[in-house]
Design an enzyme around this catalytic site. Structure first.
Site: not given
Ligand code: HMG
Ligand code: MG
Length: 313
Positions: A25-26, A251, A260
């Site tokens: 996801r991220d 992001c 991340n």
């Protein structure tokens, strides 16, 4: 030949830590390339085979905002799900919750910002409106029996507003817990936290009456501080950390955010501290390299750089 890391514990740390995997996801939301649905599904199933037990699968946000994850329903319905593995999905509003429930989600994550500027950039709303929207989602999700996690982003600093007072994310975290979130993940979305700052924010969170058993930490490695920050979190009593295989992600609405914390770098340190994660580092490494191959570039994690490309992915 010795097997590394050679475990040496430190007093006062937990025996076990939950690793909450956010790569699908991220990570993938921030890729310029749109990854095929079948590849996303294979990524998630590989992560599961590597021992991850909480794998954020996708997000039901507006496809015009994040076209990379427009296939959320197909990803979730296409997964072979197994008992003991959680596949939470990110949800921004009631429309997202409806779509997630229709696709069979059992757990969702809502997200709000600690700052006004990011609430605007990420959710097109004020902070208050974002919390109100999240409240409606948490309430309906809870009534439908879904587990709910809450994210607070920009807890340690914001590219537009600069410094963020520790009391601010602490207040938002307390509100999310009060609304019914089981866990609140405190995000260092642009990676500016340092270890003392982590202690200060956790202290502020505790001062708001939130136990650290309800808190997860979500670090980005922009300034190479993510693992130092994890250690600070462990020392304070946090036992859940978010990370993304291969260090995927950033992001899309905070341009200064880099990847991340890489899951393999996190697991390397945790295993080195003698802390169990349930993750098989070798299978995880293969998964990260495999995913980087699909994206056509090397995985930026330190463990991948150090151990090199495994034979037979
Ligand atoms: P908006 O443009 O104000 O929304 O965006 P709207 O209500 O005006 O709707 C616009 C269009 O989107 C409409 O369609 C809606 O139906 C549709 P149209 O009428 O134009 O055809 N729409 C939806 N479609 C599918 N699913 C939905 C949905 N909602 C509306 N759920 C909105 C408001 C919240 C939708 C938008 O801002 C959005 O989707 N934002 C999410 C952006 C995002 O995913 N950002 C990354 C999150 S990661 C993060 O925050 C950090 C974190 O990773 C932790 C860290 O790293 O620190 C968690
Ligand atoms: Mg992140």
């Amino acid at each position: 030949m010795a097997t590394f890391p050679d475990p040496h514990g430190l007093d006062g740390l937990p025996d076990r830590v939950s690793v909450y995997e956010v790569g699908a996801r991220d990570g993938l939301q921030a890729e310029s390339a749109v990854v095929a649905t079948a590849t996303k599904i294979e990524f998630i199933q590989r992560l599961e085979r590597a021992g991850l037990r909480a794998i954020e699968a996708t997000s039901f946000v507006s496809p015009s905002w994040v076209p990379q994850l427009a296939d959320a329903a197909d990803v979730l319905t296409g997964l072979e799900r197994h008992p003991g593995v959680r596949y939470p999905v990110l949800v921004p509003n009631l429309r997202g919750l409806e779509r997630a429930v229709a696709a069979g989600a059992e757990e969702i994550a809502v997200f709000v910002s600690a700052t006004e500027a990011f609430a605007r950039a990420n959710l097109a709303s004020t902070l208050d409106e974002a919390v109100r929207t999240a409240a409606g989602v948490v309430q309906q999700a809870g009534a439908a029996g879904l587990g709910v996690r809450g994210y607070v982003s920009m807890c340690f600093g914001d590219p537009w507003e600069g410094r963020v007072d520790a009391a601010v994310p602490a207040g938002v975290a307390a509100r999310l817990v009060e609304l019914g979130c089981r866990t609140v993940s405190l995000g260092d979305t642009i990676g500016v936290a340092t270890p003392g700052h982590v202690h200060a924010v956790l202290h502020a969170v505790r001062d708001q009456g939130v136990g650290l058993d309800r808190v997860a930490l979500h670090f980005h490695d922009t300034y190479g501080q993510a693992l130092a920050n994890v250690l600070a979190g462990l020392q304070a009593g946090v036992t859940e950390f978010d990370s993304s295989a291969g260090g995927l992600g950033g992001c899309p609405y905070a341009k200064s955010a880099t990847g991340n914390l890489a899951t393999e770098d996190l697991v390397w340190m945790l295993h080195g501290l003698g802390i169990a994660t349930g993750v098989d580092l070798d299978l995880l490494l293969r998964t990260s390299v495999w995913m980087a191959d699909q994206l056509g570039r090397p995985a930026p994690s330190r463990v991948v750089a150090a151990l090199g490309r495994p034979q037979g992915l």
